[in-house]
Structure formats: structure tokens, C-alpha cells
Design a protein around this motif. Structure first.
Motif, PDB file in Angstrom:
ATOM      1  N   VAL A 101    -118.310  42.588  55.456  1.00  0.00           N
ATOM      2  CA  VAL A 101    -119.138  42.480  56.501  1.00  0.00           C
ATOM      3  C   VAL A 101    -119.754  41.202  56.246  1.00  0.00           C
ATOM      4  O   VAL A 101    -120.220  39.939  57.224  1.00  0.00           O
ATOM      5  CB  VAL A 101    -120.457  43.725  55.847  1.00  0.00           C
ATOM      6  CG1 VAL A 101    -121.532  43.284  56.377  1.00  0.00           C
ATOM      7  CG2 VAL A 101    -119.836  44.981  55.909  1.00  0.00           C
ATOM      8  N   THR A 102    -119.924  40.513  54.821  1.00  0.00           N
ATOM      9  CA  THR A 102    -120.291  38.986  55.041  1.00  0.00           C
ATOM     10  C   THR A 102    -119.392  37.900  55.056  1.00  0.00           C
ATOM     11  O   THR A 102    -119.785  36.956  55.347  1.00  0.00           O
ATOM     12  CB  THR A 102    -120.477  38.649  53.152  1.00  0.00           C
ATOM     13  OG1 THR A 102    -119.457  38.327  52.238  1.00  0.00           O
ATOM     14  CG2 THR A 102    -121.687  39.509  53.079  1.00  0.00           C
ATOM     15  N   ARG A 103    -118.169  38.973  55.315  1.00  0.00           N
ATOM     16  CA  ARG A 103    -116.881  37.629  55.462  1.00  0.00           C
ATOM     17  C   ARG A 103    -116.446  36.803  54.663  1.00  0.00           C
ATOM     18  O   ARG A 103    -116.225  35.932  54.591  1.00  0.00           O
ATOM     19  CB  ARG A 103    -116.800  37.159  56.860  1.00  0.00           C
ATOM     20  CG  ARG A 103    -116.590  37.754  57.746  1.00  0.00           C
ATOM     21  CD  ARG A 103    -116.776  37.386  59.506  1.00  0.00           C
ATOM     22  NE  ARG A 103    -116.731  38.407  60.163  1.00  0.00           N
ATOM     23  CZ  ARG A 103    -116.402  38.269  61.930  1.00  0.00           C
ATOM     24  NH1 ARG A 103    -116.036  37.185  62.263  1.00  0.00           N
ATOM     25  NH2 ARG A 103    -116.552  39.035  62.271  1.00  0.00           N
ATOM     26  N   GLN A 104    -116.573  36.998  52.944  1.00  0.00           N
ATOM     27  CA  GLN A 104    -116.321  36.286  52.158  1.00  0.00           C
ATOM     28  C   GLN A 104    -115.203  37.739  51.284  1.00  0.00           C
ATOM     29  O   GLN A 104    -115.239  38.707  51.346  1.00  0.00           O
ATOM     30  CB  GLN A 104    -117.529  36.182  51.370  1.00  0.00           C
ATOM     31  CG  GLN A 104    -118.825  35.425  51.584  1.00  0.00           C
ATOM     32  CD  GLN A 104    -119.036  33.963  51.008  1.00  0.00           C
ATOM     33  OE1 GLN A 104    -118.847  33.966  49.853  1.00  0.00           O
ATOM     34  NE2 GLN A 104    -118.510  33.032  52.000  1.00  0.00           N
ATOM     35  N   ALA A 105    -114.108  36.225  50.067  1.00  0.00           N
ATOM     36  CA  ALA A 105    -113.584  36.840  49.000  1.00  0.00           C
ATOM     37  C   ALA A 105    -113.604  36.247  48.275  1.00  0.00           C
ATOM     38  O   ALA A 105    -113.772  35.118  48.314  1.00  0.00           O
ATOM     39  CB  ALA A 105    -111.719  36.397  49.925  1.00  0.00           C
ATOM     40  N   VAL A 106    -113.996  36.460  47.059  1.00  0.00           N
ATOM     41  CA  VAL A 106    -114.142  36.379  45.781  1.00  0.00           C
ATOM     42  C   VAL A 106    -112.230  36.868  45.277  1.00  0.00           C
ATOM     43  O   VAL A 106    -111.824  37.860  44.740  1.00  0.00           O
ATOM     44  CB  VAL A 106    -115.060  36.908  45.017  1.00  0.00           C
ATOM     45  CG1 VAL A 106    -115.103  36.944  43.458  1.00  0.00           C
ATOM     46  CG2 VAL A 106    -115.819  37.097  45.181  1.00  0.00           C
ATOM     47  N   VAL A 107    -111.588  35.192  44.994  1.00  0.00           N
ATOM     48  CA  VAL A 107    -110.567  35.618  44.215  1.00  0.00           C
ATOM     49  C   VAL A 107    -110.364  34.860  42.220  1.00  0.00           C
ATOM     50  O   VAL A 107    -111.035  34.137  42.157  1.00  0.00           O
ATOM     51  CB  VAL A 107    -109.398  34.971  44.618  1.00  0.00           C
ATOM     52  CG1 VAL A 107    -109.897  35.235  46.414  1.00  0.00           C
ATOM     53  CG2 VAL A 107    -109.428  33.175  44.258  1.00  0.00           C
ATOM     54  N   GLY A 108    -109.629  35.837  41.658  1.00  0.00           N
ATOM     55  CA  GLY A 108    -109.697  35.490  39.917  1.00  0.00           C
ATOM     56  C   GLY A 108    -108.699  34.112  39.889  1.00  0.00           C
ATOM     57  O   GLY A 108    -107.700  34.106  41.048  1.00  0.00           O
ATOM     58  N   GLY A 109    -108.817  33.252  39.289  1.00  0.00           N
ATOM     59  CA  GLY A 109    -108.359  32.016  38.571  1.00  0.00           C
ATOM     60  C   GLY A 109    -106.479  32.262  39.333  1.00  0.00           C
ATOM     61  O   GLY A 109    -105.920  30.512  39.873  1.00  0.00           O
TER      62      GLY A 109
END
Length: 443
Positions: A101-109
Motif C-alpha cells: 500500500v505504502t510501497r515501502q520495503a524494510v530489509v535487514g542489514g
């Protein structure tokens, strides 16, 4: 001989199997991408949580032990492995959360390009990344991040919207304006990025074009490419490489991220790349960006010996083509390649001081990658790379792409961030005054 550090204090925070002190143990688990790298840490800690990372950073600081951080270990200069020190291995921090929906991705290091593209692809989205699936996302983006979507969406660094960082004292912070600015092109020189947030984009598929020309047509093909105006949706990578029988060839590779029907059309911009000369092979097909990156990754496996140089040029002039053609005709290893990365479109419309990445004028990044299987012909391959680099120097812009500069690039490092260098050094002094973190070279 320097005695190995006493890591007993770490065992209060981590399981024993996370702390590797035997070369036999960790060499089987953390093979460097560049097999020519010989330096080895005294200790490798396989961090599984952010708290693990904080404990190791605080411990190394309290003991004065040199520290390095390994995302995926793809840095050709081997800076992920600090000789005689402690290496934080982030491979287990490879989670990806996508919000369609927000077109965001959160990734680990420790997330790879392939893992991010696979996760976004499930939602018909893509992230702005490089071309090789095994490369770490955070290392790529914090150093800049040229890639096949940069013309439409900017660099990977331009799509980095937030980060959680473990600082040199072991504290965890969310990057503020200054720190985020520095991370968008200044590399991992300020702390351990344990989590990063990126804008992602609705591109359900791409159209990929692969065209091979004989080396004898390189001057004609590259001249015609130079004279062609490309829309932001079309990324064109040219590369000198060897065919299966060792014959030198010129690759023209296209990635179209616009309307698929336009990309597949016979009279469209992708098929036009097969009409620049008389190709020996031409293929155009719709595919996922994840599939394209995985195919590219297969050509750059871990363990081969690598020597790499880079120069940025305003355009690929006839004189530069002559240099490239002459040198590649006598390349000592059929595994080696010279890639010409395009920089323009949206990436060139970002203000030079908006991020730490300083070179925003349209240009071509020339990446000279010498690859060979073992140490038996190292001197010959290194000499070829150095000779080509020196031959290109008169045509190059000051500085270079810091993500790819080795410690020996002393003529380029002082200019690699342009007018942003003073602010970058100030932020380095603020967040890491003792110089605990050394990633890509700072001026």
C-alpha cells in the motif's frame, strides 16, 4: 604474532556457536567473493539480532579490537574481513517486509538483492537495485547503487528513506537528517546499518534485451549508441566480454521498465538495439527483474580471483572505444569483462547536495573487472587491469564511484564525493570520531 582476543565476555550475550574463532570454521561459512583476499579476522560473530550486533560493537570498542562488517561479502577489496580483528556477519539479518500500500520495503542489514527482488516481486513491485542478485542491498545502496531502474527512479541511495544504525558505542539510533544524508552515498562508514527502508515501485515485469556484436563492430555500435536519445524507462548496459569459445564480443543489454507492449514491439526501443550493426545473437523477452539479477549472479560466483578498477567519463568517445577495443582484444582471462554503466535520467536530476553521492551529471561508469580462477596467473591479470585503467585516466572525470574504489585509487579518492566531502567528513567526526568503521574510502 598478535594473540587472539579474549571473547569470553561475548558469551554472556551470544550462543557459543555464533562465535567462530577457528579459521576452518569460518572459512567454510564466509567465503569472500574475491578469492584473492588473504586477510582473515581472528573472530567472526554470526549476529542473528540487532542486540547481537550491539553487543559485538560495544565489546570491540571496549577492547580496542579492529572491527569490520560483512553484509554479503561482495566488496572486491575484501574490506568485510578485518585482518586479525572481529568481523560482524550480518547474513542472518536478511528479513524483508513489503507494504504494497505504502510501497515501502524494510530489509535487514544482511539482505541480498535477490532476496529483496523476490519479496517485492510477489506484490508486482520492484526495488531499485544493482544487477547481481548475490550483492548486499545495504552495501550497494549506502554507496550509491547504479542499476537498471536508475533512469526512471534514481539510484538505490535515492530510494533509501530510513535506517536503523548501531553506532560505535553500541547504541541503536534511527538515522536523523544528517546521518541519513551521509548514508545515501557515503557508505557504511558511520555505523552498522541493521535495518533499511526503501521506496519500491509498481513494475510487474521488465523487458530484457540481449544483443551480441563482434568486437570488430564495437566502434560502430557504441558510436550509434552515443548518438541515441533514450527514455528514462530504458537502461542500456554495454560490456566487452568473451563468448563461450573465447572470442571477444560486445554485449548490448537493455532493461525496459515501462509498458511491456512497448518494450516488446518490433519497432520499439529494445528491438532497435539489434539494428546498430550486424549482431551474432539477439534476444528480447519479458521477465522478472529478480530472474534477470539471478542470471547475472551466476556469472559472478564467489571464490574467483578479482581485480577491479573504475573510471567515470562524460561519454564513451571514439578515443575511449579505441582504448577499450585494443585492450580487450588481448585480455588474458576469458572470464574478465569491462562494463559501461549508463547514468542519466532521474538519477541525474537529483541535486548534487541532496545526498552524499556527488556526481550527478550524466556520464558513463566504466567498470574494469578482471576475473580468473586461481592464483596461477595473478600478475598477468592484474597488470592488464592496471594498464587499461591508466590508459583511460586521461579521459576520466575527477574522482570515481566510491563503492568500487580500492584503497590504491589514490588519484581518485580525494575527489570521489566532490563538494560533499566537507560535510561528509564532519558527519563522520560526529558519529564515529575514533574511526571504528571503515567501508568505502572517504577523502
Amino acid at each position: 604474532m598478535v594473540p587472539p582476543p579474549d571473547v569470553s565476555a561475548l558469551k554472556a550475550h551470544l550462543r557459543p556457536e555464533q562465535i567462530l574463532t577457528s579459521a576452518t570454521e569460518f572459512e567454510a561459512l564466509i567465503t569472500p567473493w574475491n578469492g584473492a583476499i588473504t586477510h582473515r579476522p581472528a573472530v567472526v560473530v554470526r549476529c542473528e539480532t540487532v542486540t547481537d550486533v550491539q553487543a559485538v560493537v560495544a565489546f570491540a570498542g571496549s577492547q580496542g579490537i579492529p572491527l569490520s562488517v560483512r553484509g554479503r561479502g561482495h566488496d572486491w577489496a575484501g574490506r568485510a574481513l578485518r585482518d586479525g580483528g572481529i568481523t560482524i556477519d550480518l547474513a542472518a539479518l536478511n528479513s524483508v517486509r513489503v507494504d504494497p500500500v505504502t510501497r515501502q520495503a524494510v530489509v535487514g542489514g544482511g539482505t541480498s538483492i535477490g532476496e529483496l527482488l523476490s519479496a517485492t516481486g510477489e506484490h508486482g513491485l520492484v526495488a531499485v537495485t544493482g544487477t547481481v542478485a548475490s550483492v548486499g542491498v545495504v552495501g550497494l545502496a549506502t554507496g550509491g547503487g547504479y542499476g537498471p531502474l536508475s533512469g526512471r527512479y534514481g539510484l538505490a541511495a535515492d530510494n533509501l528513506t530510513g535506517a536503523d544504525v548501531v553506532l560505535a558505542d553500541g547504541s541503536l539510533v534511527t538515522a536523523d537528517d544528517d546521518l541519513l544524508w551521509a548514508l545515501r552515498g557515503g557508505g557504511g562508514n558511520f555505523g552498522v546499518v541493521v535495518s533499511a527502508r526503501f521506496d519500491v515501485h509498481r513494475v510487474p515485469s521488465i523487458v530484457a534485451g540481449t544483443v551480441m556484436y563482434p568486437l570488430t563492430q564495437a566502434a560502430q555500435v557504441l558510436s550509434r549508441l552515443r548518438e541515441t536519445e533514450f527514455p528514462d524507462e530504458l537502461y542500456v548496459l554495454s560490456a566487452f566480454l568473451s563468448g563461450p569459445d573465447g572470442t571477444p564480443l560486445l554485449l548490448v543489454s537493455a532493461t525496459w521498465c515501462g509498458d511491456a507492449a512497448t518494450g516488446l514491439a518490433e519497432d520499439g526501443p529494445v528491438h532497435a538495439l539489434a539494428r546498430l550493426g550486424t549482431p551474432v545473437m539477439a534476444e528480447v523477452a519479458e521477465q522478472s527483474l529478480a530472474g534477470s539479477a539471478a542470471a547475472m549472479s551466476a556469472g559472478f560466483p564467489y571464490g574467483r580471483h578479482v581485480d577491479l578498477r573504475t573510471r567515470s567519463v562524460p561519454e564513451v568517445s571514439d578515443e575511449i572505444v579505441d582504448v577499450l577495443t585494443e585492450h580487450f582484444a588481448r585480455v588474458p582471462s576469458p572470464l574478465s569483462t569491462v562494463a559501461l554503466h549508463a547514468f542519466g535520467g532521474a538519477a541525474a536530476r537529483v541535486a548534487p547536495d541532496a545526498t552524499a553521492f556527488g556526481l550527478r551529471t550524466p556520464h558513463r561508469l566504466i567498470e574494469m573487472i578482471s576475473l580468473w580462477p586461481d592464483a596461477s596467473r595473478s600478475a598477468e591479470n592484474r597488470r592488464w587491469t592496471a594498464d587499461l585503467d591508466e590508459a583511460l585516466r586521461p579521459f576520466a572525470l575527477p574522482g570515481g564511484y566510491a563503492n568500487l574504489l580500492g584503497p590504491g585509487a589514490t588519484d581518485q579518492i580525494p575527489f570521489s564525493f566532490g563538494a560533499n566531502a566537507t560535510r561528509l567528513r564532519s558527519i563522520k567526526e560526529k558519529y564515529d570520531p575514533r574511526g571504528v568503521f571503515t567501508a568505502i574510502p572517504l577523502p
